[in-house]
Design a protein around this motif. Sequence first.
Motif, short mmCIF file in Angstrom:
data_model
loop_
_atom_site.label_atom_id
_atom_site.label_comp_id
_atom_site.label_asym_id
_atom_site.label_seq_id
_atom_site.Cartn_x
_atom_site.Cartn_y
_atom_site.Cartn_z
N GLN A 156 0.63 -1.54 0.18
CA GLN A 156 0.08 0.01 0.80
C GLN A 156 0.63 1.12 -0.07
O GLN A 156 0.69 2.86 0.20
CB GLN A 156 -1.12 0.04 0.85
N ALA A 157 2.09 1.04 -0.16
CA ALA A 157 3.23 1.86 -0.25
C ALA A 157 3.15 2.66 -1.13
O ALA A 157 3.01 2.39 -1.75
CB ALA A 157 4.51 2.27 -0.18
N THR A 158 2.76 4.21 -1.14
CA THR A 158 2.78 5.05 -2.54
C THR A 158 3.55 5.81 -3.32
O THR A 158 5.07 5.78 -1.93
CB THR A 158 2.12 6.63 -1.75
N LEU A 159 3.89 5.40 -4.02
CA LEU A 159 5.70 5.88 -4.76
C LEU A 159 5.73 6.82 -5.30
O LEU A 159 5.02 7.60 -6.37
CB LEU A 159 5.17 4.98 -6.41
N GLU A 160 6.37 7.80 -5.02
CA GLU A 160 6.47 8.93 -5.32
C GLU A 160 7.21 9.50 -6.58
O GLU A 160 8.23 8.79 -6.32
CB GLU A 160 6.69 9.91 -4.11
N TRP A 161 7.14 10.33 -7.29
CA TRP A 161 8.33 10.79 -8.70
C TRP A 161 7.46 12.07 -9.35
O TRP A 161 6.50 12.92 -7.84
CB TRP A 161 7.37 10.13 -10.65
N LYS A 162 8.89 12.58 -9.24
CA LYS A 162 9.40 13.86 -9.12
C LYS A 162 8.68 14.90 -10.91
O LYS A 162 9.17 14.18 -12.06
CB LYS A 162 10.44 14.65 -9.27
N LEU A 163 8.25 15.21 -11.56
CA LEU A 163 7.89 15.99 -12.49
C LEU A 163 8.47 16.85 -12.49
O LEU A 163 7.78 17.30 -12.36
CB LEU A 163 5.68 15.64 -12.91
N VAL A 164 9.30 17.40 -13.53
CA VAL A 164 9.92 19.02 -13.67
C VAL A 164 9.40 19.98 -15.18
O VAL A 164 9.10 18.99 -15.92
CB VAL A 164 11.54 18.87 -13.67
N THR A 165 8.71 20.72 -15.25
CA THR A 165 8.45 21.53 -16.76
C THR A 165 8.63 22.47 -16.77
O THR A 165 9.81 23.30 -16.55
CB THR A 165 7.02 21.73 -16.38
N SER A 166 8.86 23.32 -18.46
CA SER A 166 10.07 23.82 -19.09
C SER A 166 8.57 25.56 -18.38
O SER A 166 8.58 26.50 -19.05
CB SER A 166 9.62 23.73 -19.85
N TRP A 167 7.56 24.92 -17.83
CA TRP A 167 6.62 25.82 -17.63
C TRP A 167 6.16 26.87 -15.95
O TRP A 167 6.43 26.51 -15.62
CB TRP A 167 5.28 25.77 -18.40
N PRO A 168 6.42 28.76 -16.29
CA PRO A 168 5.35 28.46 -15.57
C PRO A 168 3.88 27.76 -14.82
O PRO A 168 3.62 27.18 -15.33
CB PRO A 168 4.77 29.95 -15.68
N LYS A 169 3.84 27.74 -13.46
CA LYS A 169 3.38 26.74 -12.87
C LYS A 169 1.56 27.36 -13.05
O LYS A 169 1.35 28.79 -13.75
CB LYS A 169 2.76 27.20 -11.24
N ASN A 170 0.76 26.43 -13.85
CA ASN A 170 -0.47 27.19 -13.73
C ASN A 170 -1.00 27.46 -15.31
O ASN A 170 -1.97 28.06 -15.46
CB ASN A 170 -1.25 26.63 -13.26
N LEU A 171 0.50 27.70 -15.84
CA LEU A 171 0.16 27.99 -17.28
C LEU A 171 -0.95 27.83 -17.98
O LEU A 171 -1.15 26.92 -18.65
CB LEU A 171 2.34 28.18 -18.03
N PRO A 172 -1.43 28.87 -18.32
CA PRO A 172 -2.90 28.09 -19.54
C PRO A 172 -2.40 27.15 -20.59
O PRO A 172 -1.38 27.99 -21.12
CB PRO A 172 -3.83 29.30 -19.30
N GLY A 173 -2.88 26.45 -21.18
CA GLY A 173 -2.12 25.71 -21.97
C GLY A 173 -1.09 24.53 -21.08
O GLY A 173 -1.73 23.25 -20.77
#
Length: 366
Positions: free
Chosen positions: A36-53
């Motif tokens: 039941q342990a939660t597997l955690e990943w990191k997701l890095v982006t090239s965008w400002p946070k919550n940029l429309p699109g």
Amino acid sequence: MNKTSGQRTQVNRRALLGATAAGAAGLAAPAVAQEQATLEWKLVTSWPKNLPGPGITAQRIADQIELMSGGRMRVRLFAAGELVPALGVFDAVSAGTAQMAHTASFFWQGKIPASVYFTAVPFGLLPHEHIAWIEQGGGQALWDELYAPFGLKPVMAGNTGVQMGGWYKREITGLNDLKGLKIRMPGLGGEVMRRLGATPVSLPPGELFQALQSGVLDATEFLGPWSDRAMGFQKVAHNYYSPGFHEPNGTGEALFNKTALDGLPEELRTIVLEACRAENGRALAESDWQNAGSLKLLQEEDGVTVRPYPEPVLAALRQTATDVLAEFAEKDPLAGRIQESHQAARERLAPWSSIAMRSFMAARDA
């Protein structure tokens, strides 16, 4: 055996059974916790946070993975600059600093020139044609081969649709207006502009508004009306050009550290990949809807003038793009195979798109 002895034996037997059950429970508990342990990943982006699109797309993919996995897998999103720079996500995922990125393939033109084909090339494939090439025309296998030396697995992950040609502080009346023009236009579109006398400037999305406002840029392209309006370009430039000759498609790129992806249980790996695939249709529909509404606001509320590139400029762009793509295919054998595959897809799909879409739109809008 007397009554007292029998009772004592019965009590001891019960105690033994209880101890055995407790021991079994103790052994089982770590196994259950591990499952039941939660597997955690990191997701890095090239965008400002919550940029429309693309910014919204990246967050939605992370949320969908957690939802579809029933909480077994959680993806923590880091916007541009929070963990690594906007244009550092490729190296971060390759090195294992993060397991996943959301970005656009043309950012890697300096590292792997042929990567531009997997976002868009000038006068290339429309969004539905690009998806057909990747999924049906052999594009995915070539993309995998291109990124394999970096330990990466790339997939399509969202689409911002057909792009606009960009924001210009000054009106473009002819080819002379491109001379010395400082413009942000990534991919091969920037090389086309360079050959016509402009000066392409490479900047990440989060720095574009300030650069346009301060004069570091005379012009910039980004995506379409929805994202562009959110970036605020209409506050410093009022000439909005079309068509987006340089980017007729806006495929978002999900990058995975291949070791991390292959190490997932099959069910979770399928969830991760299908979350990206589902976002292609969802994001394209969202972009079309929001772009239409934002274009109206730009014109009616923000005083923006939408202009077509003058025909002599468009003709020069088209011919120069043909030359750039022909030379590009000679860089190395893999780039040549990618160009050949892309061109074959265009030749196969364009006549059908013309009959199915262009003729219908002409009849509908007459």
